[in-house]
Design an enzyme around this catalytic site. Structure first.
Site, PDB file in Angstrom:
ATOM      1  N   LYS A   1       0.839  -1.208   0.000  1.00 19.14           N
ATOM      2  CA  LYS A   1       0.000   0.000   0.000  1.00 19.14           C
ATOM      3  C   LYS A   1       0.875   1.259   0.000  1.00 19.14           C
ATOM      4  CE  LYS A   1      -3.710  -2.610   2.147  1.00 19.14           C
ATOM      5  NZ  LYS A   1      -4.496  -2.960   3.338  1.00 19.14           N
TER       6      LYS A   1
ATOM      7  N   GLN B   1      -4.896  -1.942   9.554  1.00 15.15           N
ATOM      8  CA  GLN B   1      -4.717  -3.256   8.938  1.00 15.15           C
ATOM      9  C   GLN B   1      -5.248  -4.354   9.865  1.00 15.15           C
ATOM     10  OE1 GLN B   1      -3.626  -3.672   5.790  1.00 15.15           O
ATOM     11  NE2 GLN B   1      -3.842  -5.892   5.904  1.00 15.15           N
TER      12      GLN B   1
ATOM     13  N   ASP C   1     -11.284   1.908   3.477  1.00 13.84           N
ATOM     14  CA  ASP C   1     -11.468   0.448   3.383  1.00 13.84           C
ATOM     15  C   ASP C   1     -12.938   0.084   3.140  1.00 13.84           C
ATOM     16  OD1 ASP C   1      -9.263  -1.257   3.540  1.00 13.84           O
ATOM     17  OD2 ASP C   1      -9.046  -0.989   5.705  1.00 13.84           O
TER      18      ASP C   1
HETATM   19  N1  GUN Z   1      -6.672  -7.416   6.034  1.00 14.74           N
HETATM   20  C1  GUN Z   1      -6.896  -8.169   4.918  1.00 14.74           C
HETATM   21  N2  GUN Z   1      -7.401  -7.399   3.941  1.00 14.74           N
HETATM   22  C2  GUN Z   1      -7.509  -6.151   4.439  1.00 14.74           C
HETATM   23  C3  GUN Z   1      -7.963  -4.922   3.900  1.00 14.74           C
HETATM   24  O1  GUN Z   1      -8.388  -4.814   2.748  1.00 14.74           O
HETATM   25  N3  GUN Z   1      -7.898  -3.844   4.728  1.00 14.74           N
HETATM   26  C4  GUN Z   1      -7.454  -3.935   6.003  1.00 14.74           C
HETATM   27  N4  GUN Z   1      -7.460  -2.839   6.748  1.00 14.74           N
HETATM   28  N5  GUN Z   1      -7.034  -5.057   6.539  1.00 14.74           N
HETATM   29  C5  GUN Z   1      -7.057  -6.159   5.755  1.00 14.74           C
END
Ligand code: GUN
Length: 293
Positions: A52, A96, A119
């Site tokens: 990211k 996350q 998200d």
């Molecule tokens: N853990 C697995 N996929 C994601 C996601 O798309 N966003 C976040 N914040 N955590 C994750």
């Protein structure tokens, strides 16, 4: 058989985002700014967050990575969320997942300002999405829809079978693909661990989405000839022939299923890069305050 190249498409879309960012900067405004909070050192989460941050650099966004140890308390994390909510220089942020077991994920998600929830995990965004109102769409379902759209794959009238009912993939994707909208109008079946005859369901799919997190779960006998296969799985399995000792595979047995498919996503290089790109699109929307409510 067409390989649906998410890596190439994500590069194309990131270049499109970069052009918009350059226009924002040319006007004298600041670029979009995404923050990511990582608690602990789960190796998969480290890799995702690293992707990211790298993507932010590629598209010209500012990024802030907030790292905290596994021992961080819920109260401390809620304070970080509250500070990010208030920080006018941050357009959007993610916490996350998964979080350490002593932290309540639901409580943390609810604390995020929905206008910064890039998200799309906050129930307000999820509810708005379900009602077809402007909302931040969760990144993986959005990435899947973009992959289908940009490859000219029709969803209207198609039978979509989704394996997996998670809150971040299966359930929202089912809602999005059945709604009366672009990349929707499909007839959707969501299957899960209690589905009686799974293969009978998956064999009816014109478009099959695997999002269960079990390596090579979907085998050739479970699909019909000419199916479009979207593999959301990212599973690390042992592979002594590799220098690292492991490799990534999807939820679909690619070698078996690809020859029967009209189109299929590889792992890696399919849905994964599209998920990160969708997060960049949401952050751009946050900067432009496009999702208003
Ligand atoms: N853990 C697995 N996929 C994601 C996601 O798309 N966003 C976040 N914040 N955590 C994750």
């Amino acid at each position: 058989m067409v390989v649906l190249d998410g890596k190439a498409l994500s590069t194309t879309i990131k270049n499109e985002i970069r052009i918009e960012v350059d226009q924002i900067i040319a006007k004298g405004d600041r670029p979009p700014h995404l923050a990511a909070v990582l608690v602990g050192n789960n190796p998969a989460s480290e890799a995702y967050v690293g992707n990211k941050v790298r993507s932010c650099e590629q598209v010209g966004f500012s990024s802030t990575l907030i790292r905290r140890p596994e021992t961080t308390t819920e109260e401390e994390l809620l304070k970080i969320v509250s500070d990010l909510n208030e920080d006018a220089d941050i357009d959007g942020f993610i916490v996350q997942l998964p979080l350490p077991s002593h932290i309540n994920e639901e409580k943390v998600t609810l604390a995020i300002n929905p206008h910064k929830d890039v998200d799309g995990f906050h129930p307000l965004n999820f509810g708005r999405m379900a009602q077809g109102l402007p909302a931040y769409l969760p990144a993986t379902p959005q990435g899947v829809l973009l992959l289908l759209e940009r490859n000219g794959i029709e969803t209207s009238g198609q039978h979509v079978v989704i394996v997996g009912r998670s809150n971040i993939v299966g359930t929202p994707l089912g809602i999005l693909m059945s709604r009366k909208d672009k990349m929707g109008n499909a007839t959707v079946t969501i299957t899960h661990s209690r589905t009686k005859d799974l293969a009978a369901e998956t064999k009816r799919a014109d478009i099959l989405v695997a999002a269960i997190g079990i390596p090579n779960f979907i085998t050739a006998d479970m699909v019909k000839e000419g199916v479009v296969v979207i593999d959301v799985g990212i599973n690390r399995i042992d592979d002594p022939t590799r220098k690292s000792g492991s490799r990534l595979v999807g939820d679909v047995d690619y070698d078996q299923v690809a020859p029967k498919s009209k189109a299929i996503t590889p792992v890696p290089g399919g849905v994964g890069p599209m998920t990160v790109t969708a997060l960049m699109l949401n952050t751009l929307k946050a900067r432009k305050k496009e999702i208003r409510y």
